[in-house]
Design an enzyme around this catalytic site. Structure first.
Site, PDB file in Angstrom:
ATOM      1  N   ASP A  23      20.545 -20.238   6.583  1.00  0.00           N
ATOM      2  CA  ASP A  23      20.633 -19.174   5.457  1.00  0.00           C
ATOM      3  C   ASP A  23      19.866 -18.311   6.005  1.00  0.00           C
ATOM      4  OD1 ASP A  23      20.526 -19.748   1.894  1.00  0.00           O
ATOM      5  OD2 ASP A  23      20.435 -17.942   3.033  1.00  0.00           O
TER       6      ASP A  23
ATOM      7  N   ASP B   9      26.144 -14.962   4.213  1.00  0.00           N
ATOM      8  CA  ASP B   9      24.607 -15.180   5.006  1.00  0.00           C
ATOM      9  C   ASP B   9      24.450 -16.985   4.962  1.00  0.00           C
ATOM     10  OD1 ASP B   9      24.640 -15.563   2.292  1.00  0.00           O
ATOM     11  OD2 ASP B   9      22.585 -14.875   1.874  1.00  0.00           O
ATOM     12  N   GLU B  10      25.388 -17.683   5.100  1.00  0.00           N
ATOM     13  CA  GLU B  10      25.344 -19.122   5.048  1.00  0.00           C
ATOM     14  C   GLU B  10      26.383 -19.842   5.708  1.00  0.00           C
ATOM     15  OE1 GLU B  10      24.675 -21.434   1.230  1.00  0.00           O
ATOM     16  OE2 GLU B  10      24.807 -19.686   0.614  1.00  0.00           O
TER      17      GLU B  10
END
Length: 359
Positions: free
Chosen positions: A13, A110-111
């Site tokens: 993350d 973003d992960e």
DNA sequence: TCTGGGGTCCTAGGACCC
DNA sequence: TCTGGGGTCCTAGGACCC
């Protein structure tokens, strides 16, 4: 399904991703409170996408109305959302993660989940952080788990820029006394309904009667929540490319729409945009929905299945127009049009995870 | 204080069919 | 004389996530 069963699931993350990308191209803002959201004008209707750590320290958080953020952080720098910039940065991050020899399942900008067979997952986590930092100058946190649920929750304990491991061995020690809302997939509504059943902590959820949970939440969600109390979840990391189920376009108007003509024109425009998105995906549209938010805050959605799957944008526009005829004659502050598309082949419902579509 | 925009999945209930 | 039981499809609404 190309899922791969692996020893370890890692959840990567990026830290304050959107704000971090903005800081990279505006290094002079480092150390200042930065708030990214809407069109960057805190006097407009809009909410915070991401706040830098300095802004968070002043009480600004994701989802907060920009006006409120400006009140809490009057000296903050407000920036508009620049989606193409974040998509480009995200693509670099994901490409970097794919060089590590693990299975990579992208979750969003973003992960990502990483699946790997390794005797030393911490070492892989540190390699991932180093590779992403070297390639993009972005920091990330990594959660290590024996399934996706534990890996995802572990990440929160590793922030910022750290690594944390959470497994069956440590689940109750780490999570047992915490409120159910800290579980991935339990929000305010469900945590309240659980509390009404006398279930407030993760320990209590794990010990709860399955019959009671099924009676309250249904056969699928009831079982899912009970499992969540034990930290159980999917173990398969799947790198097959994501196929969107649908597309939508939504706009909140700075001034409410007040006439039926305005509403009709707005629905037609949104329908054209969303039809173009569907056409770009090359799959027929099977369903069209129109969402409206009347002032001040009443939301309604109506939808219809098309008589036959359609690849013609005109069908989407006319279906949306027909749905718009049902709208009440009241002030409108938000409109949305959504299309759902035929899937390329039948996705297996047994593989779905109710937490979130995209895992 | 007043709430964006993009998604996914689950459940309930009615219509309709055998 | 009030009316089973199973299945599917559709619509509406709810919840959650980033």
């Amino acid at each position: 399904m190309d899922g791969t069963r692996t020893d370890w699931v890692l959840h990567v993350d990026l830290d304050q991703f959107v704000a971090a990308v903005e800081l990279l191209r505006r290094p002079e803002l480092a150390g200042r409170p930065v708030v990214v959201g809407g069109r960057g004008d805190p006097t407009e209707r809009g909410v915070v996408s991401t706040a830098s750590y300095e802004a968070r320290a002043l009480g600004v958080g994701s989802g907060m109305p920009l006006r409120i953020a400006a009140r809490k952080a009057p000296d903050a720098v407000f920036l508009p959302v620049d989606a193409p910039a974040y998509e480009a940065a995200s693509a670099e991050v994901m490409a970097t993660l794919r060089t590590l020899g693990a299975v990579v399942e992208v979750l969003g900008w973003d992960e990502a989940f990483l699946g790997a067979r390794t005797p030393d997952p911490e070492s892989l986590a540190r390699r991932a952080q180093r590779a992403v930092l070297d390639a993009t100058a972005l920091h990330c946190s990594v959660g290590i788990g024996d399934n996706k649920v534990r890996a995802k929750i572990a990440t929160g304990f590793g922030k910022p820029a750290g690594v944390f491991r959470l497994t069956a061995q440590t689940w109750f020690e780490v999570m047992g006394d915490r409120p159910t809302i800290e579980l991935w997939g339990v929000g305010t509504k469900v945590s309240r309904r659980l509390a009404a059943l006398g279930i407030r902590t993760v320990d209590e959820l794990a010990a709860a009667s399955l019959e009671a949970l099924v009676a309250e939440f249904g056969p699928r969600m009831g079982v899912w929540y009970r499992d969540l109390g034990h930290g159980l979840g999917p173990t398969t990391v799947d790198d097959t490319p994501w196929v969107p189920r649908g597309h939508s376009r939504e706009t909140t108007y700075q001034q409410n729409l007040t006439t039926p003509e305005q509403v009709r024109a707005a629905v037609a425009e949104l329908a054209r945009e969303v039809a173009a998105d569907a056409a770009a995906d090359g799959r027929p549209v099977v369903r069209v929905a129109v969402k409206v938010r009347y002032a001040p805050f009443v939301t309604k959605v109506s939808s219809r299945t098309l008589p036959a799957p359609s690849s013609d944008g005109g069908d989407v526009v006319s279906a949306a127009a027909a749905l718009a005829e049902r709208l009440e004659d009241r002030e409108v502050r938000l409109l949305g049009v959504r299309v759902e598309m035929a899937m390329p082949d039948d996705a297996d419902p047994a593989d779905r995870t109710p937490v979130r579509g995209r895992i």
